[in-house]
Scaffold this motif. Sequence first.
Motif, PDB file in Angstrom:
ATOM      1  N   GLN A 191      -3.071   3.549 -28.335  1.00 31.13           N
ATOM      2  CA  GLN A 191      -2.339   3.884 -27.123  1.00 31.13           C
ATOM      3  C   GLN A 191      -2.983   5.079 -26.440  1.00 31.13           C
ATOM      4  O   GLN A 191      -3.518   5.977 -27.097  1.00 31.13           O
ATOM      5  CB  GLN A 191      -0.882   4.242 -27.456  1.00 31.13           C
ATOM      6  CG  GLN A 191      -0.137   3.181 -28.245  1.00 31.13           C
ATOM      7  CD  GLN A 191       0.102   1.927 -27.436  1.00 31.13           C
ATOM      8  OE1 GLN A 191       0.250   1.996 -26.217  1.00 31.13           O
ATOM      9  NE2 GLN A 191       0.133   0.784 -28.116  1.00 31.13           N
ATOM     10  N   PHE A 224      -6.152  17.411 -40.034  1.00 25.04           N
ATOM     11  CA  PHE A 224      -7.219  17.489 -39.052  1.00 25.04           C
ATOM     12  C   PHE A 224      -8.595  17.506 -39.694  1.00 25.04           C
ATOM     13  O   PHE A 224      -8.793  18.036 -40.794  1.00 25.04           O
ATOM     14  CB  PHE A 224      -7.061  18.754 -38.198  1.00 25.04           C
ATOM     15  CG  PHE A 224      -5.970  18.652 -37.177  1.00 25.04           C
ATOM     16  CD1 PHE A 224      -4.657  18.943 -37.511  1.00 25.04           C
ATOM     17  CD2 PHE A 224      -6.257  18.249 -35.878  1.00 25.04           C
ATOM     18  CE1 PHE A 224      -3.640  18.831 -36.562  1.00 25.04           C
ATOM     19  CE2 PHE A 224      -5.249  18.141 -34.934  1.00 25.04           C
ATOM     20  CZ  PHE A 224      -3.944  18.425 -35.281  1.00 25.04           C
ATOM     21  N   ASP A 259      -2.279  11.797 -23.275  1.00 23.07           N
ATOM     22  CA  ASP A 259      -2.060  12.470 -21.996  1.00 23.07           C
ATOM     23  C   ASP A 259      -3.308  12.543 -21.113  1.00 23.07           C
ATOM     24  O   ASP A 259      -3.202  12.693 -19.901  1.00 23.07           O
ATOM     25  CB  ASP A 259      -1.538  13.884 -22.249  1.00 23.07           C
ATOM     26  CG  ASP A 259      -0.221  13.868 -23.031  1.00 23.07           C
ATOM     27  OD1 ASP A 259      -0.050  14.688 -23.941  1.00 23.07           O
ATOM     28  OD2 ASP A 259       0.627  13.003 -22.718  1.00 23.07           O
ATOM     29  N   ASP A 308       2.408   8.197 -41.634  1.00 24.61           N
ATOM     30  CA  ASP A 308       3.358   7.162 -41.285  1.00 24.61           C
ATOM     31  C   ASP A 308       3.156   6.605 -39.893  1.00 24.61           C
ATOM     32  O   ASP A 308       2.591   7.222 -39.020  1.00 24.61           O
ATOM     33  CB  ASP A 308       4.785   7.672 -41.441  1.00 24.61           C
ATOM     34  CG  ASP A 308       5.016   8.916 -40.624  1.00 24.61           C
ATOM     35  OD1 ASP A 308       4.069   9.417 -40.031  1.00 24.61           O
ATOM     36  OD2 ASP A 308       6.155   9.368 -40.587  1.00 24.61           O
ATOM     37  N   ARG A 309       3.591   5.420 -39.754  1.00 22.28           N
ATOM     38  CA  ARG A 309       3.439   4.700 -38.497  1.00 22.28           C
ATOM     39  C   ARG A 309       4.776   4.702 -37.762  1.00 22.28           C
ATOM     40  O   ARG A 309       4.858   5.054 -36.613  1.00 22.28           O
ATOM     41  CB  ARG A 309       2.947   3.303 -38.835  1.00 22.28           C
ATOM     42  CG  ARG A 309       3.067   2.256 -37.834  1.00 22.28           C
ATOM     43  CD  ARG A 309       2.083   1.134 -38.153  1.00 22.28           C
ATOM     44  NE  ARG A 309       2.345   0.533 -39.444  1.00 22.28           N
ATOM     45  CZ  ARG A 309       2.981  -0.628 -39.569  1.00 22.28           C
ATOM     46  NH1 ARG A 309       3.440  -1.246 -38.526  1.00 22.28           N
ATOM     47  NH2 ARG A 309       3.150  -1.146 -40.755  1.00 22.28           N
ATOM     48  N   TYR A 310       5.846   4.345 -38.426  1.00 21.25           N
ATOM     49  CA  TYR A 310       7.178   4.374 -37.830  1.00 21.25           C
ATOM     50  C   TYR A 310       8.086   5.203 -38.726  1.00 21.25           C
ATOM     51  O   TYR A 310       7.814   5.420 -39.888  1.00 21.25           O
ATOM     52  CB  TYR A 310       7.761   2.960 -37.712  1.00 21.25           C
ATOM     53  CG  TYR A 310       7.011   2.078 -36.767  1.00 21.25           C
ATOM     54  CD1 TYR A 310       6.307   0.975 -37.231  1.00 21.25           C
ATOM     55  CD2 TYR A 310       6.996   2.349 -35.408  1.00 21.25           C
ATOM     56  CE1 TYR A 310       5.623   0.163 -36.365  1.00 21.25           C
ATOM     57  CE2 TYR A 310       6.298   1.531 -34.544  1.00 21.25           C
ATOM     58  CZ  TYR A 310       5.619   0.442 -35.020  1.00 21.25           C
ATOM     59  OH  TYR A 310       4.936  -0.367 -34.166  1.00 21.25           O
ATOM     60  N   GLY A 311       9.182   5.658 -38.210  1.00 23.69           N
ATOM     61  CA  GLY A 311      10.148   6.341 -39.058  1.00 23.69           C
ATOM     62  C   GLY A 311       9.882   7.817 -39.182  1.00 23.69           C
ATOM     63  O   GLY A 311       9.560   8.494 -38.226  1.00 23.69           O
ATOM     64  N   ARG A 312       9.971   8.341 -40.377  1.00 23.89           N
ATOM     65  CA  ARG A 312       9.942   9.771 -40.637  1.00 23.89           C
ATOM     66  C   ARG A 312       8.576  10.384 -40.335  1.00 23.89           C
ATOM     67  O   ARG A 312       7.565   9.923 -40.815  1.00 23.89           O
ATOM     68  CB  ARG A 312      10.315   9.965 -42.095  1.00 23.89           C
ATOM     69  CG  ARG A 312      10.652  11.364 -42.517  1.00 23.89           C
ATOM     70  CD  ARG A 312      11.223  11.307 -43.914  1.00 23.89           C
ATOM     71  NE  ARG A 312      11.251  12.593 -44.571  1.00 23.89           N
ATOM     72  CZ  ARG A 312      12.253  13.437 -44.494  1.00 23.89           C
ATOM     73  NH1 ARG A 312      13.303  13.149 -43.770  1.00 23.89           N
ATOM     74  NH2 ARG A 312      12.201  14.581 -45.139  1.00 23.89           N
ATOM     75  N   ALA A 313       8.590  11.438 -39.557  1.00 22.70           N
ATOM     76  CA  ALA A 313       7.338  12.090 -39.177  1.00 22.70           C
ATOM     77  C   ALA A 313       6.824  12.972 -40.300  1.00 22.70           C
ATOM     78  O   ALA A 313       7.591  13.521 -41.090  1.00 22.70           O
ATOM     79  CB  ALA A 313       7.568  12.930 -37.932  1.00 22.70           C
ATOM     80  N   ASN A 314       5.510  13.101 -40.347  1.00 20.77           N
ATOM     81  CA  ASN A 314       4.867  14.005 -41.300  1.00 20.77           C
ATOM     82  C   ASN A 314       3.727  14.734 -40.610  1.00 20.77           C
ATOM     83  O   ASN A 314       3.313  14.347 -39.518  1.00 20.77           O
ATOM     84  CB  ASN A 314       4.345  13.229 -42.504  1.00 20.77           C
ATOM     85  CG  ASN A 314       5.455  12.738 -43.401  1.00 20.77           C
ATOM     86  OD1 ASN A 314       6.066  13.500 -44.137  1.00 20.77           O
ATOM     87  ND2 ASN A 314       5.750  11.459 -43.313  1.00 20.77           N
ATOM     88  N   GLU A 315       3.222  15.755 -41.291  1.00 22.91           N
ATOM     89  CA  GLU A 315       2.185  16.575 -40.663  1.00 22.91           C
ATOM     90  C   GLU A 315       0.908  15.780 -40.460  1.00 22.91           C
ATOM     91  O   GLU A 315       0.642  14.808 -41.167  1.00 22.91           O
ATOM     92  CB  GLU A 315       1.895  17.823 -41.488  1.00 22.91           C
ATOM     93  CG  GLU A 315       1.081  17.605 -42.753  1.00 22.91           C
ATOM     94  CD  GLU A 315       1.930  17.299 -43.953  1.00 22.91           C
ATOM     95  OE1 GLU A 315       3.088  16.876 -43.781  1.00 22.91           O
ATOM     96  OE2 GLU A 315       1.417  17.472 -45.067  1.00 22.91           O
ATOM     97  N   GLN A 316       0.137  16.215 -39.476  1.00 23.67           N
ATOM     98  CA  GLN A 316      -1.164  15.621 -39.219  1.00 23.67           C
ATOM     99  C   GLN A 316      -2.217  16.432 -39.961  1.00 23.67           C
ATOM    100  O   GLN A 316      -2.164  17.654 -39.998  1.00 23.67           O
ATOM    101  CB  GLN A 316      -1.451  15.608 -37.716  1.00 23.67           C
ATOM    102  CG  GLN A 316      -0.502  14.696 -36.950  1.00 23.67           C
ATOM    103  CD  GLN A 316      -0.802  14.628 -35.467  1.00 23.67           C
ATOM    104  OE1 GLN A 316      -1.845  15.060 -35.005  1.00 23.67           O
ATOM    105  NE2 GLN A 316       0.121  14.066 -34.717  1.00 23.67           N
ATOM    106  N   ASP A 336      -4.822  -1.559 -32.905  1.00 29.55           N
ATOM    107  CA  ASP A 336      -3.873  -1.152 -31.869  1.00 29.55           C
ATOM    108  C   ASP A 336      -4.062   0.330 -31.565  1.00 29.55           C
ATOM    109  O   ASP A 336      -4.230   1.134 -32.499  1.00 29.55           O
ATOM    110  CB  ASP A 336      -2.429  -1.402 -32.328  1.00 29.55           C
ATOM    111  CG  ASP A 336      -1.437  -1.043 -31.231  1.00 29.55           C
ATOM    112  OD1 ASP A 336      -1.513  -1.636 -30.136  1.00 29.55           O
ATOM    113  OD2 ASP A 336      -0.605  -0.151 -31.458  1.00 29.55           O
ATOM    114  N   GLN A 362      -1.571   3.747 -34.208  1.00 32.42           N
ATOM    115  CA  GLN A 362      -0.565   3.704 -35.265  1.00 32.42           C
ATOM    116  C   GLN A 362      -0.914   2.662 -36.318  1.00 32.42           C
ATOM    117  O   GLN A 362      -0.357   2.678 -37.418  1.00 32.42           O
ATOM    118  CB  GLN A 362       0.806   3.383 -34.669  1.00 32.42           C
ATOM    119  CG  GLN A 362       1.287   4.395 -33.638  1.00 32.42           C
ATOM    120  CD  GLN A 362       1.891   5.638 -34.253  1.00 32.42           C
ATOM    121  OE1 GLN A 362       1.875   5.817 -35.456  1.00 32.42           O
ATOM    122  NE2 GLN A 362       2.418   6.511 -33.431  1.00 32.42           N
TER     123      GLN A 362
END
Lengths: 115, 114
Positions: free
Chosen positions: A56, A106, A59, A96-104, A54, A50
């Motif tokens: 994470q 590729f 799966d 975005d990192r936090y908050g409102r999601a947006n498309e990825q 940093d 993010q």
Amino acid sequence: DGGITQSPKYLFRKEGQNVTLSCEQNLNHDAMYWYRQDPGQGLRLIYYSQIVNDFQKGDIAEGYSVSREKKESFPLTVTSAQKNPTAFYLCASSIDRYGRANEQFFGPGTRLTVL
Amino acid sequence: GESVGLHLPTLSVQEGDNSIINCAYSNSASDYFIWYKQESGKGPQFIIDIRSNMDKRQGQRVTVLLNKTVKHLSLQIAATQPGDSAVYFCAENLNSGGYQKVTFGTGTKLQVIP
């Protein structure tokens, strides 16, 4: 042109060797992701980041490692510990990192084949 | 666990007909949904998205419908063309502790018959 690039497009590796896949973006996106795609299947998340310095586990992180030293770059290392590494690897980024999601967005993918 | 699934793995349609690709999602807290198109050997491309406060969104020749009551998402493609042949993925996004967790479905292959 803004975009996300992956290299190489095709990669062959001998069993027991580590290999690093490159992912670069000039979209000024904070978040970056690595996915694995096997034939006829969807995308499975390996690692995500993010923010710089940093990251994470996703799966299926076992046998993989990443670094995020620069905002533009998120390389993935497939280690010899990954039992079944032959697959199509996709890198993505999003704004975005936090908050409102947006498309990825590729990249074109890297097809890794272990001989 | 939570999952995103598709009802039909392969869909064949005649050129010029409309296509409907369906997707079921499990997490009622998901707040954002995306459809991607993936051509053979390439990365997925964004088609259209919809947020959970909407039930319909239209783009150029594509429409996404969201039914939160039954947790169902669909992609409608009008006047399907040979260039629409690809695998289509739905994805759901869940805001989890400030992180955006995206789960992809397994995909539906759309075959356009000339």
